[in-house]
Scaffold this motif. Structure first.
Motif, mmCIF file in Angstrom:
data_model
loop_
_atom_site.group_PDB
_atom_site.id
_atom_site.type_symbol
_atom_site.label_atom_id
_atom_site.label_comp_id
_atom_site.label_asym_id
_atom_site.label_seq_id
_atom_site.Cartn_x
_atom_site.Cartn_y
_atom_site.Cartn_z
ATOM 1 N N GLY A 155 -0.508 -54.554 14.627
ATOM 2 C CA GLY A 155 -0.860 -54.366 13.228
ATOM 3 C C GLY A 155 0.308 -54.576 12.285
ATOM 4 N N ASN A 156 1.499 -54.780 12.812
ATOM 5 C CA ASN A 156 2.695 -55.008 11.999
ATOM 6 C C ASN A 156 3.007 -56.483 11.799
ATOM 7 N N VAL A 157 2.051 -57.355 12.101
ATOM 8 C CA VAL A 157 2.228 -58.790 11.873
ATOM 9 C C VAL A 157 1.995 -59.096 10.398
ATOM 10 N N ASN A 158 2.918 -59.827 9.788
ATOM 11 C CA ASN A 158 2.775 -60.265 8.406
ATOM 12 C C ASN A 158 2.094 -61.628 8.401
ATOM 13 N N LYS A 159 0.789 -61.616 8.157
ATOM 14 C CA LYS A 159 0.015 -62.854 8.183
ATOM 15 C C LYS A 159 0.398 -63.778 7.028
ATOM 16 N N ASP A 160 0.732 -63.193 5.901
ATOM 17 C CA ASP A 160 1.012 -64.003 4.717
ATOM 18 C C ASP A 160 2.279 -64.835 4.875
ATOM 19 N N LEU A 161 3.268 -64.274 5.555
ATOM 20 C CA LEU A 161 4.506 -65.019 5.776
ATOM 21 C C LEU A 161 4.432 -65.933 6.991
ATOM 22 N N GLY A 162 3.395 -65.803 7.795
ATOM 23 C CA GLY A 162 3.248 -66.640 8.974
ATOM 24 C C GLY A 162 3.088 -68.108 8.604
ATOM 25 N N ARG A 163 3.570 -68.974 9.459
ATOM 26 C CA ARG A 163 3.511 -70.407 9.210
ATOM 27 C C ARG A 163 3.221 -71.160 10.511
ATOM 28 N N ALA A 164 2.691 -72.379 10.348
ATOM 29 C CA ALA A 164 2.532 -73.300 11.471
ATOM 30 C C ALA A 164 3.304 -74.572 11.161
ATOM 31 N N PHE A 165 4.208 -74.943 12.051
ATOM 32 C CA PHE A 165 4.946 -76.202 11.951
ATOM 33 C C PHE A 165 4.585 -77.023 13.188
ATOM 34 N N VAL A 166 3.594 -77.881 13.055
ATOM 35 C CA VAL A 166 3.107 -78.644 14.206
ATOM 36 C C VAL A 166 2.840 -80.075 13.746
ATOM 37 N N VAL A 167 3.593 -81.014 14.288
ATOM 38 C CA VAL A 167 3.527 -82.391 13.810
ATOM 39 C C VAL A 167 2.161 -83.017 14.067
ATOM 40 N N ASP A 168 1.533 -82.682 15.178
ATOM 41 C CA ASP A 168 0.224 -83.244 15.513
ATOM 42 C C ASP A 168 -0.698 -82.084 15.855
ATOM 43 N N ASP A 169 -1.124 -81.342 14.835
ATOM 44 C CA ASP A 169 -1.827 -80.075 15.033
ATOM 45 C C ASP A 169 -3.309 -80.304 15.282
ATOM 46 N N ASP A 170 -3.786 -79.841 16.430
ATOM 47 C CA ASP A 170 -5.208 -79.982 16.732
ATOM 48 C C ASP A 170 -6.015 -78.743 16.333
ATOM 49 N N VAL A 171 -5.331 -77.693 15.850
ATOM 50 C CA VAL A 171 -6.040 -76.496 15.392
ATOM 51 C C VAL A 171 -5.449 -75.998 14.074
ATOM 52 N N PRO A 172 -5.382 -76.848 13.051
ATOM 53 C CA PRO A 172 -4.752 -76.421 11.799
ATOM 54 C C PRO A 172 -5.461 -75.245 11.147
ATOM 55 N N GLU A 173 -6.730 -75.080 11.457
ATOM 56 C CA GLU A 173 -7.490 -74.019 10.813
ATOM 57 C C GLU A 173 -7.057 -72.617 11.239
ATOM 58 N N ILE A 174 -6.349 -72.472 12.363
ATOM 59 C CA ILE A 174 -5.962 -71.126 12.803
ATOM 60 C C ILE A 174 -4.636 -70.689 12.197
ATOM 61 N N GLY A 175 -3.922 -71.613 11.545
ATOM 62 C CA GLY A 175 -2.661 -71.235 10.920
ATOM 63 C C GLY A 175 -1.672 -70.686 11.932
ATOM 64 N N PRO A 176 -1.091 -69.505 11.678
ATOM 65 C CA PRO A 176 -0.104 -68.946 12.602
ATOM 66 C C PRO A 176 -0.707 -68.116 13.735
ATOM 67 N N ASP A 177 -2.041 -68.084 13.848
ATOM 68 C CA ASP A 177 -2.683 -67.383 14.965
ATOM 69 C C ASP A 177 -2.280 -68.053 16.277
ATOM 70 N N ASP A 178 -2.552 -67.399 17.394
ATOM 71 C CA ASP A 178 -2.066 -67.882 18.687
ATOM 72 C C ASP A 178 -2.925 -69.025 19.211
ATOM 73 N N SER A 179 -2.285 -70.135 19.530
ATOM 74 C CA SER A 179 -2.975 -71.276 20.125
ATOM 75 C C SER A 179 -2.985 -71.197 21.646
ATOM 76 N N GLY A 180 -2.374 -70.139 22.198
ATOM 77 C CA GLY A 180 -2.350 -69.946 23.649
ATOM 78 C C GLY A 180 -2.360 -68.470 23.972
ATOM 79 N N SER A 181 -1.256 -67.976 24.536
ATOM 80 C CA SER A 181 -1.096 -66.538 24.793
ATOM 81 C C SER A 181 0.364 -66.126 24.822
ATOM 82 N N HIS A 182 1.229 -67.107 25.005
ATOM 83 C CA HIS A 182 2.645 -66.843 25.203
ATOM 84 C C HIS A 182 3.267 -66.109 24.022
ATOM 85 N N GLY A 183 2.983 -66.573 22.809
ATOM 86 C CA GLY A 183 3.579 -65.967 21.630
ATOM 87 C C GLY A 183 3.150 -64.528 21.416
ATOM 88 N N THR A 184 1.894 -64.227 21.715
ATOM 89 C CA THR A 184 1.411 -62.852 21.575
ATOM 90 C C THR A 184 2.108 -61.931 22.565
#
Length: 438
Positions: A155-184
């Motif tokens: 619950g301490n994740v700052n969603k507003d400051l989250g960013r996605a830097f992905v040159v060829d993004d296949d899930v741009p709609e999720i923004g900084p949400d997890d595209s896998g599991s490693h980051g979580t």
């Protein structure tokens, strides 16, 4: 659930989140991405005038990331103010090949208080350290696959400051949400709040998700560097990157061409106050002398090797006095037989597999909590500790934060142990030393 030696060895790369090089980084339209060393104002404009698109201006413009035609590095280098131009590379995480149903059966029951299974926090005296500091008022960036934005222990994740830097993004709609599991998982190790089940090293820190991986495919060096630069821009006390190239490279490697730009961006972030914690790699390799990995084998990175529940070097961890700054729990033991609990291979009281991995958060839809092991799990232990130090010493620069962590470490003499650097982190020692100075 049955784990044999073959399953474990096959799964090491994925569970430890070693990356493989999948080729040159390119944009969705097929253009090649380049990492450019620049010198002087106006270089970005000149590169765009030459027909390239500049995606990122990093380290005050000393490093640029641009896309354009393939085989055009020489054209970029002909632009005034350009020192070097090299095609960017993509790194793809290897996912573990472990039966998901069996793995779920061995995981802790959902909704239980799981802190007693966090041996990594117990042996580094994290819970006792929380009497002194919890990371309140600090910020840690997670440069990774993103973070589950709906996890009950995050619950301490700052969603507003989250960013996605992905040159060829296949899930741009999720923004900084997890595209896998490693980051979580990494995020929970740093700063899980304990609201539901697990506690991070700095449960009151603010977590910033910086996603550099698509759902399918790899992260580029350029996007990783953009994530680190952004972390410094928003004043992160620490930025963790638990990823890197596979294998130990030698000076003749093509990857050596990217080291200068990695160092430039990392050093810029460190000057701005951000401690950059990085995983040493999972190849059981020596980084002594001329051997290197990227991005961690640059002086500005605070490089972390992985240790076991027995305070030994985990069997997969890279080592070497030229690279390793500090050690932290990453899971598994110093040998595969001991990790698997084979008869005669361990010691009384050993933690069984897979519980001798590091327990942390994973995306809710994947089960909320799970075990992973690797230097990827060791680095965020240190990032969380950096947040504790910064809470107590808010004006300390990045070097002073690193020194405080090293002085509080155990199990090594000084800063030159090939396996542990300055030693294995101890959170209580570190915060007590700082508190005694007040």
């Amino acid at each position: 659930m049955h784990f044999d030696r073959r399953t474990l060895v096959k799964g090491v790369a994925g569970l430890a989140a070693t990356a493989t090089i999948t080729g040159t980084a390119s944009a969705a339209d097929g253009r090649t991405q380049y990492i450019i060393g620049a010198n002087g104002n106006g270089v970005a404009d000149a590169i765009e005038a030459a027909g390239f698109e500049v995606r990122h201006e990093l380290a005050d413009g000393d490093v640029l990331v641009a896309v354009g035609p393939s085989d055009a590095a020489a054209d970029i280098e002909s632009v005034k103010g350009v020192k070097t131009a090299n095609p960017d590379l993509k790194l793809e995480l290897d996912e573990p090949e472990v039966d998901a149903e069996a793995a779920a059966e061995s995981a802790p029951s959902d909704g239980a208080a799981l802190s007693d299974l966090q041996w990594d926090k117990e042996i580094t005296d994290v819970f006792e350290a929380h009497e002194y500091a919890t990371g309140e008022g600090t910020r840690v960036a997670i440069v990774d696959t993103g973070i589950d934005l709906n996890h009950p222990d995050l619950g301490n994740v700052n969603k507003d400051l989250g960013r996605a830097f992905v040159v060829d993004d296949d899930v741009p709609e999720i923004g900084p949400d997890d595209s896998g599991s490693h980051g979580t998982h990494v995020a929970g190790t740093v700063g899980a709040t304990g609201e539901s089940s697990v506690v991070g090293t700095a449960p009151d820190t603010e977590l910033i998700p910086i996603r550099v991986f698509p759902a399918n495919g790899g992260a580029s060096f350029g996007d990783i560097l953009a994530g680190i630069d952004y972390a410094a821009e928003i004043g992160a006390d620490a930025a963790n990157f638990s990823l890197g190239i596979p294998g130990v490279q030698q000076p003749g490697s093509e990857l050596n061409k990217l080291k200068a730009e990695v160092q430039t961006v990392f050093q810029s972030a460190v000057r701005r106050g951000t401690v950059i914690t990085g995983s040493a790699g999972n190849d059981s390799g020596s980084l002594q002398g001329s051997g290197f990995t990227l991005p961690n084998s640059v002086p500005a990175a605070f490089t972390v090797s992985a240790t076991s529940p027995a305070d030994t070097l985990s069997f997969y961890s890279n080592f070497g006095t030229s690279d390793i700054d500090i050690a932290a729990p990453g899971g598994w033991y110093e040998t595969i037989p001991r990790t698997l609990g084979e008869e005669g291979a361990g010691e009384p009281g050993d933690i069984p597999f897979p519980e001798n991995g590091v327990l942390s958060t994973i995306p809710v839809e994947q089960g909320k909590y799970g075990y992973k092991s690797g230097t990827s799990m060791a680095a965020p232990q240190v990032a969380g500790l950096a947040a504790l130090v910064r809470e107590l010493e808010p004006n300390a620069n990045a070097s002073q934060v690193e020194q405080a962590i090293q002085k509080g470490a155990e199990g090594a003499n000084g800063k030159s142990d090939s396996e542990f650097g300055a030693g294995i982190i101890n959170a209580l020692n570190t915060v007590e030393r700082l508190s005694d100075r007040k």
